[in-house]
Structures are given as structure tokens and as C-alpha cells.
Write a protein that holds these residues in place. Sequence first.
Motif, PDB file in Angstrom:
ATOM      1  N   ASN A  44      16.226   2.574  11.767  1.00 47.27           N
ATOM      2  CA  ASN A  44      15.616   1.257  11.868  1.00 47.27           C
ATOM      3  C   ASN A  44      15.074   0.901  10.476  1.00 47.27           C
ATOM      4  O   ASN A  44      13.936   1.212  10.144  1.00 47.27           O
ATOM      5  CB  ASN A  44      14.500   1.260  12.919  1.00 47.27           C
ATOM      6  CG  ASN A  44      13.904  -0.114  13.092  1.00 47.27           C
ATOM      7  OD1 ASN A  44      14.497  -1.119  12.712  1.00 47.27           O
ATOM      8  ND2 ASN A  44      12.719  -0.164  13.669  1.00 47.27           N
ATOM      9  N   ILE A  52      13.436  -0.894   7.524  1.00 49.36           N
ATOM     10  CA  ILE A  52      12.407  -1.923   7.383  1.00 49.36           C
ATOM     11  C   ILE A  52      12.465  -2.614   6.027  1.00 49.36           C
ATOM     12  O   ILE A  52      11.944  -3.713   5.866  1.00 49.36           O
ATOM     13  CB  ILE A  52      10.988  -1.374   7.652  1.00 49.36           C
ATOM     14  CG1 ILE A  52      10.665  -0.210   6.733  1.00 49.36           C
ATOM     15  CG2 ILE A  52      10.833  -0.988   9.105  1.00 49.36           C
ATOM     16  CD1 ILE A  52       9.236   0.264   6.840  1.00 49.36           C
ATOM     17  N   ALA A  77      13.851   2.023   3.166  1.00 49.39           N
ATOM     18  CA  ALA A  77      12.596   2.479   3.765  1.00 49.39           C
ATOM     19  C   ALA A  77      12.708   2.369   5.283  1.00 49.39           C
ATOM     20  O   ALA A  77      13.250   1.393   5.813  1.00 49.39           O
ATOM     21  CB  ALA A  77      11.433   1.635   3.256  1.00 49.39           C
ATOM     22  N   PHE A  78      12.196   3.391   5.963  1.00 50.11           N
ATOM     23  CA  PHE A  78      12.180   3.377   7.429  1.00 50.11           C
ATOM     24  C   PHE A  78      11.006   4.202   7.922  1.00 50.11           C
ATOM     25  O   PHE A  78      10.527   5.095   7.236  1.00 50.11           O
ATOM     26  CB  PHE A  78      13.511   3.886   8.009  1.00 50.11           C
ATOM     27  CG  PHE A  78      13.830   5.324   7.699  1.00 50.11           C
ATOM     28  CD1 PHE A  78      13.501   6.335   8.585  1.00 50.11           C
ATOM     29  CD2 PHE A  78      14.469   5.666   6.511  1.00 50.11           C
ATOM     30  CE1 PHE A  78      13.798   7.659   8.297  1.00 50.11           C
ATOM     31  CE2 PHE A  78      14.770   6.987   6.223  1.00 50.11           C
ATOM     32  CZ  PHE A  78      14.444   7.990   7.113  1.00 50.11           C
ATOM     33  N   ASP A  79      10.539   3.860   9.116  1.00 49.52           N
ATOM     34  CA  ASP A  79       9.418   4.565   9.735  1.00 49.52           C
ATOM     35  C   ASP A  79       9.932   5.525  10.793  1.00 49.52           C
ATOM     36  O   ASP A  79      10.922   5.245  11.484  1.00 49.52           O
ATOM     37  CB  ASP A  79       8.461   3.576  10.407  1.00 49.52           C
ATOM     38  CG  ASP A  79       7.693   2.739   9.400  1.00 49.52           C
ATOM     39  OD1 ASP A  79       7.523   3.182   8.250  1.00 49.52           O
ATOM     40  OD2 ASP A  79       7.267   1.630   9.765  1.00 49.52           O
ATOM     41  N   TYR A  80       9.223   6.647  10.914  1.00 51.42           N
ATOM     42  CA  TYR A  80       9.495   7.596  11.978  1.00 51.42           C
ATOM     43  C   TYR A  80       8.198   8.350  12.249  1.00 51.42           C
ATOM     44  O   TYR A  80       7.621   8.951  11.341  1.00 51.42           O
ATOM     45  CB  TYR A  80      10.608   8.573  11.584  1.00 51.42           C
ATOM     46  CG  TYR A  80      10.935   9.569  12.666  1.00 51.42           C
ATOM     47  CD1 TYR A  80      11.691   9.188  13.774  1.00 51.42           C
ATOM     48  CD2 TYR A  80      10.466  10.865  12.600  1.00 51.42           C
ATOM     49  CE1 TYR A  80      11.980  10.094  14.785  1.00 51.42           C
ATOM     50  CE2 TYR A  80      10.739  11.782  13.602  1.00 51.42           C
ATOM     51  CZ  TYR A  80      11.498  11.380  14.692  1.00 51.42           C
ATOM     52  OH  TYR A  80      11.778  12.287  15.692  1.00 51.42           O
ATOM     53  N   GLU A 114       5.090   7.459  12.677  1.00 56.62           N
ATOM     54  CA  GLU A 114       3.982   6.997  11.832  1.00 56.62           C
ATOM     55  C   GLU A 114       4.059   7.517  10.399  1.00 56.62           C
ATOM     56  O   GLU A 114       3.045   7.662   9.722  1.00 56.62           O
ATOM     57  CB  GLU A 114       2.641   7.363  12.474  1.00 56.62           C
ATOM     58  CG  GLU A 114       2.457   6.698  13.824  1.00 56.62           C
ATOM     59  CD  GLU A 114       1.126   7.025  14.473  1.00 56.62           C
ATOM     60  OE1 GLU A 114       0.203   7.465  13.768  1.00 56.62           O
ATOM     61  OE2 GLU A 114       1.022   6.825  15.692  1.00 56.62           O
ATOM     62  N   GLN A 115       5.269   7.791   9.933  1.00 63.34           N
ATOM     63  CA  GLN A 115       5.514   8.188   8.550  1.00 63.34           C
ATOM     64  C   GLN A 115       6.499   7.192   7.960  1.00 63.34           C
ATOM     65  O   GLN A 115       7.443   6.793   8.638  1.00 63.34           O
ATOM     66  CB  GLN A 115       6.153   9.581   8.475  1.00 63.34           C
ATOM     67  CG  GLN A 115       5.386  10.664   9.179  1.00 63.34           C
ATOM     68  CD  GLN A 115       6.252  11.892   9.363  1.00 63.34           C
ATOM     69  OE1 GLN A 115       6.049  12.887   8.705  1.00 63.34           O
ATOM     70  NE2 GLN A 115       7.230  11.810  10.231  1.00 63.34           N
ATOM     71  N   GLN A 116       6.309   6.802   6.704  1.00 62.87           N
ATOM     72  CA  GLN A 116       7.279   5.910   6.076  1.00 62.87           C
ATOM     73  C   GLN A 116       8.113   6.695   5.064  1.00 62.87           C
ATOM     74  O   GLN A 116       7.591   7.157   4.044  1.00 62.87           O
ATOM     75  CB  GLN A 116       6.631   4.712   5.388  1.00 62.87           C
ATOM     76  CG  GLN A 116       7.718   3.752   4.907  1.00 62.87           C
ATOM     77  CD  GLN A 116       7.166   2.463   4.368  1.00 62.87           C
ATOM     78  OE1 GLN A 116       6.916   2.351   3.178  1.00 62.87           O
ATOM     79  NE2 GLN A 116       6.985   1.505   5.251  1.00 62.87           N
ATOM     80  N   PHE A 117       9.365   6.867   5.392  1.00 61.55           N
ATOM     81  CA  PHE A 117      10.307   7.570   4.538  1.00 61.55           C
ATOM     82  C   PHE A 117      11.005   6.577   3.620  1.00 61.55           C
ATOM     83  O   PHE A 117      11.191   5.408   3.986  1.00 61.55           O
ATOM     84  CB  PHE A 117      11.370   8.273   5.395  1.00 61.55           C
ATOM     85  CG  PHE A 117      10.858   9.464   6.148  1.00 61.55           C
ATOM     86  CD1 PHE A 117      10.815  10.713   5.553  1.00 61.55           C
ATOM     87  CD2 PHE A 117      10.439   9.337   7.459  1.00 61.55           C
ATOM     88  CE1 PHE A 117      10.355  11.815   6.252  1.00 61.55           C
ATOM     89  CE2 PHE A 117       9.980  10.431   8.173  1.00 61.55           C
ATOM     90  CZ  PHE A 117       9.938  11.682   7.564  1.00 61.55           C
ATOM     91  N   GLU A 118      11.425   7.073   2.460  1.00 62.17           N
ATOM     92  CA  GLU A 118      12.246   6.295   1.544  1.00 62.17           C
ATOM     93  C   GLU A 118      13.475   7.134   1.215  1.00 62.17           C
ATOM     94  O   GLU A 118      13.350   8.272   0.743  1.00 62.17           O
ATOM     95  CB  GLU A 118      11.484   5.956   0.259  1.00 62.17           C
ATOM     96  CG  GLU A 118      10.326   5.020   0.519  1.00 62.17           C
ATOM     97  CD  GLU A 118       9.515   4.718  -0.722  1.00 62.17           C
ATOM     98  OE1 GLU A 118       8.885   3.642  -0.736  1.00 62.17           O
ATOM     99  OE2 GLU A 118       9.494   5.550  -1.661  1.00 62.17           O
ATOM    100  N   LEU A 139       8.792  11.154   0.775  1.00 58.26           N
ATOM    101  CA  LEU A 139       7.711  10.813   1.688  1.00 58.26           C
ATOM    102  C   LEU A 139       6.394  10.994   0.953  1.00 58.26           C
ATOM    103  O   LEU A 139       6.122  12.061   0.402  1.00 58.26           O
ATOM    104  CB  LEU A 139       7.745  11.727   2.920  1.00 58.26           C
ATOM    105  CG  LEU A 139       6.658  11.504   3.965  1.00 58.26           C
ATOM    106  CD1 LEU A 139       6.759  10.119   4.585  1.00 58.26           C
ATOM    107  CD2 LEU A 139       6.725  12.570   5.043  1.00 58.26           C
TER     108      LEU A 139
END
Length: 172
Positions: free
Chosen positions: A22, A24, A100-103, A105-109, A124
Motif C-alpha cells: 500500500n 503512500i 514509502a509504505f506503512d506496516y 505503525e512503522q513507515q518503511f522506505e 526504517l
Amino acid sequence: MSEKIEIERKFLVEMPDFEKINIIKRIEILQTYLHSNSDSQRRVRRITENNNIRFLYTKKIFISPVIRNENESEINAEKYNELLKEARNDCPPISKTRIAFDYMEQQFELDIYPFSEKLAILELELDNPSQEIHFPEYINVIKEVSDDGRYSNAALSKAGTFPAEISTEGDC
């Protein structure tokens, strides 16, 4: 210029199935390293997002492989072009696509480089270096590379590829 302590861990990953992510934010980055003294690293970035272009200047002082003092500010095109005159000849600019995506409550790049269709770098930012990380099941982590300088953007820009000992055939 905003100053902050950045705590970041990096991982070499197999290119994921993007239909499962997903997304963002998706940006294109052209990163150029500038001459600096031995205890810091300076760079400029040309960032393109949704057909908008902006420029950032960053100076980092490395405290440990995962902790750095980061000073970053947005600059105009004129200042960007002026700073490009200070570009390092031994370190060519590097381009990458950052997703960038969330998983949990963490935002990964996820940084994708034009020289590889099979591998990418997942980053992260953390509150502390030993914070537990929850990886999505659709991300195959090959190994952590936070403390391996061969996977820094500067080293990747020089090499134009990921380090040779990494097999893309799955026998890592």
C-alpha cells in the motif's frame, strides 16, 4: 536548517511484489555528494513527486552506523545549482525511486536503483537502535546492511551496482 538525530537501519531485500504494498508516497531522487571534511557528509537532492520538483541540502555527522546528526534544509534551484559546483568527482550522482509504505505503525522506505531489477534497500527510521522491527510478510529480507559501508548510497553510486558477493539467484 533543521537539526535532528536520525536513527536508521537498512536492509538488503529482494524486489517485492508491488501489488501487495500500500504505497503512500513515490518520489524520484537524484542525489549528489559534495566535498566535505572527514567527519561529515554533505549532499544535495533533486526530488520529484507528482510532477513537483524541490531541492534539499543535507549535512550528516556519523555517530555510529545507525545513528547520525542530520542537518537538512530545503533550498531553491539557484542554490542547488550553485552547490552542484562542489560535487565530488569520485562519487557520481545516484538516482533512485523511493517508495514509502506503512506496516504495523512503522513507515518503511524502499529505495529502488536503476542498476538492479532484483534487489533494493529497505530503510526504517527508529526511536532507538534496538527497537523491534516488524517486517511485512511480502518483504524478503536478505540481510541487514546498516553497518556495511558497501551499501551506502555513496558506495553504490561509485560501484554502480550492489556488491558482487550477493547472488540474485537465491543462494545467499
